[in-house]
Design a protein around this motif. Structure first.
Motif, mmCIF file in Angstrom:
data_model
loop_
_atom_site.group_PDB
_atom_site.id
_atom_site.type_symbol
_atom_site.label_atom_id
_atom_site.label_comp_id
_atom_site.label_asym_id
_atom_site.label_seq_id
_atom_site.Cartn_x
_atom_site.Cartn_y
_atom_site.Cartn_z
ATOM 1 N N LEU A 113 0.946 -1.125 0.097
ATOM 2 C CA LEU A 113 0.037 0.172 -0.040
ATOM 3 C C LEU A 113 0.998 1.262 0.061
ATOM 4 O O LEU A 113 1.994 1.251 0.895
ATOM 5 N N THR A 114 0.951 2.095 -1.098
ATOM 6 C CA THR A 114 1.454 3.351 -1.091
ATOM 7 C C THR A 114 0.335 4.433 -1.422
ATOM 8 O O THR A 114 -0.723 4.436 -1.901
ATOM 9 N N ALA A 115 0.858 5.697 -0.743
ATOM 10 C CA ALA A 115 -0.193 6.755 -0.615
ATOM 11 C C ALA A 115 0.839 8.064 -0.637
ATOM 12 O O ALA A 115 1.786 8.032 0.035
ATOM 13 N N ASP A 116 0.175 9.081 -1.287
ATOM 14 C CA ASP A 116 0.703 10.429 -1.220
ATOM 15 C C ASP A 116 -0.490 11.085 -0.197
ATOM 16 O O ASP A 116 -1.604 11.159 -0.904
ATOM 17 N N ALA A 117 -0.099 11.177 1.087
ATOM 18 C CA ALA A 117 -1.036 11.679 1.886
ATOM 19 C C ALA A 117 -0.567 12.397 3.094
ATOM 20 O O ALA A 117 0.622 12.245 3.429
ATOM 21 N N MET A 118 -1.585 13.298 3.521
ATOM 22 C CA MET A 118 -1.245 13.961 4.840
ATOM 23 C C MET A 118 0.205 14.952 4.617
ATOM 24 O O MET A 118 1.044 14.820 5.750
ATOM 25 N N SER A 146 -1.490 16.437 12.334
ATOM 26 C CA SER A 146 -2.705 16.035 11.717
ATOM 27 C C SER A 146 -3.092 14.643 11.514
ATOM 28 O O SER A 146 -4.072 14.390 11.593
ATOM 29 N N PHE A 147 -2.028 13.878 11.376
ATOM 30 C CA PHE A 147 -2.412 12.301 11.219
ATOM 31 C C PHE A 147 -2.930 11.789 12.477
ATOM 32 O O PHE A 147 -3.980 11.117 12.544
ATOM 33 N N LEU A 148 -2.210 12.003 13.508
ATOM 34 C CA LEU A 148 -3.015 11.612 14.657
ATOM 35 C C LEU A 148 -4.201 12.022 15.078
ATOM 36 O O LEU A 148 -4.949 11.432 15.555
ATOM 37 N N GLU A 149 -4.515 13.478 14.828
ATOM 38 C CA GLU A 149 -5.857 14.135 15.112
ATOM 39 C C GLU A 149 -6.951 13.303 14.084
ATOM 40 O O GLU A 149 -7.925 13.277 14.691
ATOM 41 N N ALA A 150 -6.680 13.160 12.890
ATOM 42 C CA ALA A 150 -7.381 12.576 11.874
ATOM 43 C C ALA A 150 -7.711 10.929 12.085
ATOM 44 O O ALA A 150 -8.649 10.596 11.464
ATOM 45 N N GLY A 155 -5.238 3.951 19.411
ATOM 46 C CA GLY A 155 -4.538 3.859 20.571
ATOM 47 C C GLY A 155 -4.437 5.234 20.997
ATOM 48 O O GLY A 155 -3.864 5.294 22.215
ATOM 49 N N GLN A 156 -4.659 6.351 20.214
ATOM 50 C CA GLN A 156 -4.329 7.563 20.758
ATOM 51 C C GLN A 156 -5.479 8.453 21.169
ATOM 52 O O GLN A 156 -5.518 9.589 21.169
ATOM 53 N N ALA A 157 -6.610 7.848 21.625
ATOM 54 C CA ALA A 157 -7.900 8.156 22.053
ATOM 55 C C ALA A 157 -7.671 9.440 23.178
ATOM 56 O O ALA A 157 -8.513 10.298 23.359
ATOM 57 N N THR A 158 -6.505 9.247 24.069
ATOM 58 C CA THR A 158 -6.498 10.331 25.130
ATOM 59 C C THR A 158 -5.586 11.322 24.420
ATOM 60 O O THR A 158 -5.582 12.427 25.384
#
Length: 167
Positions: A113-118, A146-150, A155-158
């Motif tokens: 899987l490859t992507a140009d993203a964020m 931005s990635f973590l917020e999106a 596992g980063q709900a807090t």
């Protein structure tokens, strides 16, 4: 729900069949598809643009419909290739996405899987089934806050914006 197909070209012979489908429109996506069923199945999707949230909602409704399929258990595994233009899933977005893998017995093994993203590049491998998606990979030059917020459910709900942005 409005869906449409522009054109279908289908060929059948002793070794299997091929189908080319153009102008496919379903909620959340526009695409073309090339399918081949012989010793193994092959499918290639060229997605012009997609809103994954809308597509998943449509798929969940549609996938509950019982479709009779004589001999469905004898169909060979499918080699899958997806190339996409802009994609969006909630706050996550990608300008380009490519997926290579193999679908067998309800499970997609993603070999690439490859992507140009964020704002950067993503590369991963993993598995997807009806219950979950598991990926392992790397990101380069991605706007990490931005990635973590999106993302949700990683596992980063807090984590709050002040944690990832220092606000």
């Amino acid at each position: 729900v409005e869906c449409g197909i522009g054109a279908v070209d289908f060929h059948w012979n002793a070794s299997g069949w091929t189908a080319n489908v153009e102008g496919v429109r379903v909620p959340g996506a526009e695409m073309s598809a090339s399918l081949e069923q012989a010793a193994e199945g092959k499918v290639r999707l060229d997605v012009a643009a997609a809103d994954v949230s809308d597509l998943l909602n449509w798929w969940q409704d549609w996938s509950k419909v019982k479709v009779p399929a004589a001999g469905a258990t004898s169909i060979a595994p499918w080699n899958v290739s997806v190339v996409s233009g802009p994609m969006r899933h909630g706050s996550l977005s990608a300008d380009r996405l490519q997926v290579e893998g193999r679908f067998n017995e309800g499970r997609l093994e993603v070999t690439l899987l490859t992507a140009d993203a964020m704002g950067g590049q993503l590369e991963a491998t993993g598995t997807v089934d009806r219950r979950r998606a598991d990926f392992e990979g790397r990101m380069a030059e991605v706007d990490l806050p931005s990635f973590l917020e999106a993302t949700d459910g990683l596992g980063q709900a807090t984590l709050l914006p002040r944690h990832v942005r220092g606000i």
